[in-house]
Design an enzyme around this catalytic site. Sequence first.
Site, PDB file in Angstrom:
ATOM      1  N   MET A  35       0.853  -1.198   0.000  1.00 15.64           N
ATOM      2  CA  MET A  35       0.000   0.000   0.000  1.00 15.64           C
ATOM      3  C   MET A  35       0.883   1.240   0.000  1.00 15.64           C
ATOM      4  O   MET A  35       1.842   1.319   0.752  1.00 15.64           O
ATOM      5  CB  MET A  35      -0.860   0.008   1.266  1.00 15.64           C
ATOM      6  CG  MET A  35      -1.494   1.347   1.625  1.00 15.64           C
ATOM      7  SD  MET A  35      -2.161   1.369   3.313  1.00 15.64           S
ATOM      8  CE  MET A  35      -3.783   0.705   3.074  1.00 15.64           C
ATOM      9  N   ASP A  37      -0.010   5.676  -1.262  1.00 16.51           N
ATOM     10  CA  ASP A  37      -0.891   6.841  -1.025  1.00 16.51           C
ATOM     11  C   ASP A  37      -2.380   6.532  -0.775  1.00 16.51           C
ATOM     12  O   ASP A  37      -2.973   5.723  -1.495  1.00 16.51           O
ATOM     13  CB  ASP A  37      -0.915   7.760  -2.246  1.00 16.51           C
ATOM     14  CG  ASP A  37       0.438   8.086  -2.790  1.00 16.51           C
ATOM     15  OD1 ASP A  37       1.433   7.647  -2.214  1.00 16.51           O
ATOM     16  OD2 ASP A  37       0.489   8.777  -3.821  1.00 16.51           O
ATOM     17  N   TRP A  61       6.375  -1.994  -4.203  1.00 12.54           N
ATOM     18  CA  TRP A  61       5.659  -1.184  -5.182  1.00 12.54           C
ATOM     19  C   TRP A  61       5.686  -1.899  -6.532  1.00 12.54           C
ATOM     20  O   TRP A  61       6.704  -2.468  -6.927  1.00 12.54           O
ATOM     21  CB  TRP A  61       6.326   0.188  -5.260  1.00 12.54           C
ATOM     22  CG  TRP A  61       5.559   1.176  -6.062  1.00 12.54           C
ATOM     23  CD1 TRP A  61       4.527   1.942  -5.618  1.00 12.54           C
ATOM     24  CD2 TRP A  61       5.748   1.507  -7.434  1.00 12.54           C
ATOM     25  NE1 TRP A  61       4.059   2.728  -6.644  1.00 12.54           N
ATOM     26  CE2 TRP A  61       4.789   2.484  -7.768  1.00 12.54           C
ATOM     27  CE3 TRP A  61       6.629   1.063  -8.434  1.00 12.54           C
ATOM     28  CZ2 TRP A  61       4.694   3.030  -9.042  1.00 12.54           C
ATOM     29  CZ3 TRP A  61       6.540   1.606  -9.702  1.00 12.54           C
ATOM     30  CH2 TRP A  61       5.573   2.591  -9.995  1.00 12.54           C
ATOM     31  N   ARG A 164       0.464  14.270 -12.601  1.00 16.14           N
ATOM     32  CA  ARG A 164      -0.277  13.213 -11.891  1.00 16.14           C
ATOM     33  C   ARG A 164      -0.988  13.694 -10.637  1.00 16.14           C
ATOM     34  O   ARG A 164      -0.811  14.796 -10.169  1.00 16.14           O
ATOM     35  CB  ARG A 164       0.672  12.067 -11.546  1.00 16.14           C
ATOM     36  CG  ARG A 164       1.868  12.416 -10.683  1.00 16.14           C
ATOM     37  CD  ARG A 164       2.701  11.153 -10.458  1.00 16.14           C
ATOM     38  NE  ARG A 164       3.930  11.403  -9.729  1.00 16.14           N
ATOM     39  CZ  ARG A 164       5.091  11.704 -10.292  1.00 16.14           C
ATOM     40  NH1 ARG A 164       5.198  11.826 -11.604  1.00 16.14           N
ATOM     41  NH2 ARG A 164       6.160  11.915  -9.539  1.00 16.14           N
TER      42      ARG A 164
END
Length: 485
Positions: A35, A37, A61, A164
């Site tokens: 996990m 953001d 990630w 983004r």
Amino acid sequence: MYTRENADTFIAERKYLLKEEYRLAYHLMSEFGWMNDPNGFVYYNGEYHMFYQHYPYQPVWGPMHWGHAVSHDLIKWKYLPVALAPDQDYDRDGCFSGSAVERDGKLYLMYTGHLITGPNRELDYSQNQNIAVSDDGIHFEKLASNPVIGSDQIPSGFSQKDFRDPKVFERDGVYYAVLGSNDGRGSGLILLYRSTDLVSWSFSGEIARSDGKLGDNWECPDLFELGGRDVLVMSPQRMPAQGDDYRNLHSTTYMIGHLDIKQSSFQYDRYEPVDCGFDFYAPQTTVDERGRRIIIGWMEAWEQEIPTQLGHYWAGAMTLPREVILQGESLLFKPLEEMKNYRKNAYEASDINLSDIVKDMGVSGDCYELEVVFQADQAKEFGLKLRVHGEEETVLSYQQAEGKFRFNRDKSGIGLGGERRTSVELKDGLLALRIFVDKSSVEVFIQGGEKVMTGRIYPGAESLGIFAYAEGACTMVSFKKWDIS
Ligand code: FRU
């Protein structure tokens, strides 16, 4: 092939592998795997929804999915099916961060599609913005017309690839999205786009830019009104330290100012860290039914090992939800009232003389809240030692001459050590702390939320002791402890 169904099946079949040891009792964590953001934080149809950057397949990630959980009080969460998987040609390398907004009873997610465009995945990529819609807040359909903002809609003069983390908000019937970017020459900045239907977007302008000291790229902007002012929260990358502040690789800062939406400009005078500890990044806010502005951050930091990545099958957690309150030219961050519903086994002591001693408080635990008030008197230093056993301890202390509060995790257990400091003023000689300990986390709210320090710690299971100490004359005016469960 990444699909929502594959992700859900994978999680369901592997969940039994999760190691409980450092799992948190009252914080949202990854259900399985990785996990980062918080995304799409929203109050919708009577529940709080939290989505999160998620790679279910390993606790590292990877191609980003959106995990999803719901809660009635932001403390206890229920996992829902994975909301987004990188299953389209415009988001095939990741559904990156974004936000949620309700429109005509439907829940809209706006997120970044990430595409790797060349051999070097660190350098060769492009990013675009997309919408997914749901009628029930559980199942999301990506629009056939995605991307709603293509990378070809980035004006020249701005990075053509860092584009983004859209955070959508509404003003006077118009939707706006703030996006993180940079100028390609070392300064982070925020772009503003507008839309009347969430589908067709046009560029409004650049609303804020680094003054040269605020990092080379800005991520996860969030712009909201509070008490008649506008607040910008964002996460600058590689921001150089300023004194005790911004000592993590990437930081999070807030600015109170004024958004002139017609001019596309956000004016502010100064910026402050949102959290002064080790592990806090990419926070997102929402406003709930009661009008409270609530912030939650990712309770980790980038590019460092997380002990649960080895053999625990999960990594990553969110901070406690914090209510954001405007006080003069600063923000206060306070634990939500709802936390009090989870208090058990109250313990209280008062007027304890700590002068030149280390005192075992006679209570212990690894999931608890403390409310402590110190009268500094003549003490050079005073504070608390938590999660104590043998050599292990996590030290929260105040040095009176320097006016500094410190969070030291050098002896906290496995994982990274280090110390973070922040300036704190005593009030009539008093220091008031509210501390939340949850298995592998510590959050300290100092002087009513003027400062917050957050850090992950990984002590042994037997490290449960709670001690107080002072060098010089000092009184603990009051000490309250509750188990939280
Ligand atoms: C911030 C961030 C975002 C991005 C996401 C990818 O932590 O880098 O900018 O959308 O993480 O997982």
